[in-house]
Design a protein around this motif. Sequence first.
Motif, PDB file in Angstrom:
ATOM      1  N   ARG A   1      -1.501  -0.214  -8.851  1.00  0.00           N
ATOM      2  CA  ARG A   1      -0.404  -1.179  -8.680  1.00  0.00           C
ATOM      3  C   ARG A   1      -0.901  -2.622  -8.618  1.00  0.00           C
ATOM      4  O   ARG A   1      -0.182  -3.510  -8.144  1.00  0.00           O
ATOM      5  N   THR A   2      -2.115  -2.874  -9.073  1.00  0.00           N
ATOM      6  CA  THR A   2      -2.690  -4.209  -8.888  1.00  0.00           C
ATOM      7  C   THR A   2      -1.922  -5.288  -9.648  1.00  0.00           C
ATOM      8  O   THR A   2      -1.824  -6.424  -9.170  1.00  0.00           O
ATOM      9  N   ASP A   3      -1.384  -4.976 -10.812  1.00  0.00           N
ATOM     10  CA  ASP A   3      -0.638  -5.997 -11.565  1.00  0.00           C
ATOM     11  C   ASP A   3       0.603  -6.442 -10.797  1.00  0.00           C
ATOM     12  O   ASP A   3       0.887  -7.648 -10.699  1.00  0.00           O
ATOM     13  N   ALA A   4       1.334  -5.489 -10.219  1.00  0.00           N
ATOM     14  CA  ALA A   4       2.533  -5.824  -9.443  1.00  0.00           C
ATOM     15  C   ALA A   4       2.164  -6.571  -8.168  1.00  0.00           C
ATOM     16  O   ALA A   4       2.857  -7.515  -7.754  1.00  0.00           O
ATOM     17  N   ILE A   5       1.051  -6.178  -7.546  1.00  0.00           N
ATOM     18  CA  ILE A   5       0.600  -6.854  -6.325  1.00  0.00           C
ATOM     19  C   ILE A   5       0.221  -8.296  -6.630  1.00  0.00           C
ATOM     20  O   ILE A   5       0.577  -9.231  -5.901  1.00  0.00           O
TER      21      ILE A   5
ATOM     22  N   ILE B   1       0.836  -1.202   0.000  1.00  0.00           N
ATOM     23  CA  ILE B   1       0.000   0.000   0.000  1.00  0.00           C
ATOM     24  C   ILE B   1       0.870   1.251   0.000  1.00  0.00           C
ATOM     25  O   ILE B   1       0.564   2.240  -0.674  1.00  0.00           O
ATOM     26  N   PHE B   2       1.967   1.188   0.748  1.00  0.00           N
ATOM     27  CA  PHE B   2       2.875   2.327   0.896  1.00  0.00           C
ATOM     28  C   PHE B   2       4.249   1.949   0.324  1.00  0.00           C
ATOM     29  O   PHE B   2       5.149   1.544   1.063  1.00  0.00           O
TER      30      PHE B   2
ATOM     31  N   TYR C   1       3.266 -10.405  -7.166  1.00  0.00           N
ATOM     32  CA  TYR C   1       3.946 -10.675  -5.892  1.00  0.00           C
ATOM     33  C   TYR C   1       3.313 -11.874  -5.184  1.00  0.00           C
ATOM     34  O   TYR C   1       4.016 -12.815  -4.771  1.00  0.00           O
ATOM     35  N   TYR C   2       1.992 -11.862  -5.032  1.00  0.00           N
ATOM     36  CA  TYR C   2       1.333 -12.957  -4.315  1.00  0.00           C
ATOM     37  C   TYR C   2       1.375 -14.266  -5.104  1.00  0.00           C
ATOM     38  O   TYR C   2       1.535 -15.350  -4.529  1.00  0.00           O
ATOM     39  N   ARG C   3       1.230 -14.165  -6.409  1.00  0.00           N
ATOM     40  CA  ARG C   3       1.297 -15.372  -7.226  1.00  0.00           C
ATOM     41  C   ARG C   3       2.671 -16.028  -7.101  1.00  0.00           C
ATOM     42  O   ARG C   3       2.771 -17.261  -6.958  1.00  0.00           O
ATOM     43  N   SER C   4       3.721 -15.228  -7.127  1.00  0.00           N
ATOM     44  CA  SER C   4       5.082 -15.760  -7.003  1.00  0.00           C
ATOM     45  C   SER C   4       5.327 -16.342  -5.621  1.00  0.00           C
ATOM     46  O   SER C   4       5.992 -17.384  -5.479  1.00  0.00           O
ATOM     47  N   PHE C   5       4.768 -15.708  -4.593  1.00  0.00           N
ATOM     48  CA  PHE C   5       4.944 -16.205  -3.220  1.00  0.00           C
ATOM     49  C   PHE C   5       4.278 -17.568  -3.063  1.00  0.00           C
ATOM     50  O   PHE C   5       4.861 -18.499  -2.507  1.00  0.00           O
TER      51      PHE C   5
ATOM     52  N   VAL D   1      -8.306  -4.008  -1.306  1.00  0.00           N
ATOM     53  CA  VAL D   1      -7.855  -4.200  -2.687  1.00  0.00           C
ATOM     54  C   VAL D   1      -6.730  -5.234  -2.719  1.00  0.00           C
ATOM     55  O   VAL D   1      -6.718  -6.155  -3.543  1.00  0.00           O
ATOM     56  N   VAL D   2      -5.796  -5.090  -1.780  1.00  0.00           N
ATOM     57  CA  VAL D   2      -4.664  -6.010  -1.697  1.00  0.00           C
ATOM     58  C   VAL D   2      -5.129  -7.399  -1.278  1.00  0.00           C
ATOM     59  O   VAL D   2      -4.724  -8.413  -1.868  1.00  0.00           O
ATOM     60  N   MET D   3      -5.999  -7.474  -0.281  1.00  0.00           N
ATOM     61  CA  MET D   3      -6.458  -8.766   0.216  1.00  0.00           C
ATOM     62  C   MET D   3      -7.258  -9.541  -0.820  1.00  0.00           C
ATOM     63  O   MET D   3      -7.148 -10.769  -0.913  1.00  0.00           O
ATOM     64  N   LYS D   4      -8.061  -8.832  -1.591  1.00  0.00           N
ATOM     65  CA  LYS D   4      -8.854  -9.515  -2.626  1.00  0.00           C
ATOM     66  C   LYS D   4      -7.927 -10.216  -3.611  1.00  0.00           C
ATOM     67  O   LYS D   4      -8.165 -11.380  -3.988  1.00  0.00           O
ATOM     68  N   ILE D   5      -6.869  -9.542  -3.996  1.00  0.00           N
ATOM     69  CA  ILE D   5      -5.894 -10.160  -4.892  1.00  0.00           C
ATOM     70  C   ILE D   5      -5.206 -11.334  -4.201  1.00  0.00           C
ATOM     71  O   ILE D   5      -5.008 -12.399  -4.806  1.00  0.00           O
ATOM     72  N   ALA D   6      -4.850 -11.161  -2.932  1.00  0.00           N
ATOM     73  CA  ALA D   6      -4.170 -12.221  -2.192  1.00  0.00           C
ATOM     74  C   ALA D   6      -5.021 -13.481  -2.130  1.00  0.00           C
ATOM     75  O   ALA D   6      -4.529 -14.598  -2.342  1.00  0.00           O
TER      76      ALA D   6
END
Length: 363
Positions: free
Chosen positions: A137-141, A73-74, A144-148, A201-206
């Motif tokens: 920044r949703t594509d980068a987020i 987020i930051f 990140y989670y997909r790679s993790f 927004v971040v959690m939904k992607i996660a």
Amino acid sequence: MQSTPQQRFINYVRDPEHSRRIVSPFLPYPDVIRGSLELLGIKPPDDPFTAEIALSQALDYEPMFMTSCSDLIFPWVLCPDRSTDETDCYVIETCNGEWVRNVSKRLGIWGDESGFPVRTEEDHQMLWDVCAQVGDRTDAIREYYRSFRKMIGENGVIVIGHPNPSWLGFQIGQSNAFLHWMDFEDVYRRSIKAVYDASLVVMKIAIEEGIDFMSNCTYGLEITSMKLYQEMDMPVLQDYAEWTHQNGGLFWYHNCGQTSKLIMSGFYNKLGADVIETISPPPSGDNDLAESRQYIDRSICTKGNLDLGLLKDGTPDQVIEATRMMVEAVRGYPHIFSTADAVLPGTPPENYIAFVKTAREYI
């Protein structure tokens, strides 16, 4: 077909009565993992995640891993040309210009409150601007989670890092948080909402990328008060739990401080959490595990609570005895056997192994 660590962990949280009990130390430091592998005669992999997976397989425990969240987020960017010998300068570009913070190189962000960027009422506008930009920044987020998830596979569970809206995503120091709440509560509440909305927004992607647990943390009564916990923290925690369940996920709550009064007042049963950690004992917390566990609903899976100081400075025999006492304290309750917080650097491998082996054998 044999179940995976990820499956065993989630099955236990969802149905503890019919699942194998879980042993899962809290984020052991890389030097502890490396030393433990070496003591077992296993060559440690260079990658710390691969190393813990190897150790968990050798000792038969279910590891948990934690991702970033507030950093997504930051997204502070280090500016070497604007840093000095004393401070590192970080910048985020917003629609209203640069947001800047300077962090002491010697003390770090948690050792000097001047490094937290929200210090004035005007700084809240910058926080709102940054939170509003998370959608850019949703594509980068997502990557990140997909790679993790791909890196961990089914070798453990993944918990999203704590966004902590009540404390503005870790963008405000502890003393300023209370002062801002008292001096301009409406502004502070708007900032809580901004961080919360950005975190969703971040959690939904996660969740979409297979992260197992959404999470949040708050301070204990060593820092906050019963009244502030009810006003600042509980509504956010309840909203997170409800949102997570509506989106098919599990919610994980972390508080490693003094929480016995919160537990005995029934607050923990109102949060909606699936997992609650760490029910910390003295000196970091104030819980007697057997007593506190009686006040937490049986539908909630607790996690903890071996004292970190004992694990680091005690003898293997002391660790074994404390682990057995922990197991006995929660007989008949759903509980994940773990530590009272992240395993400290310098913890002897002998002690770490003694804890894990005793927990697995004794339960």
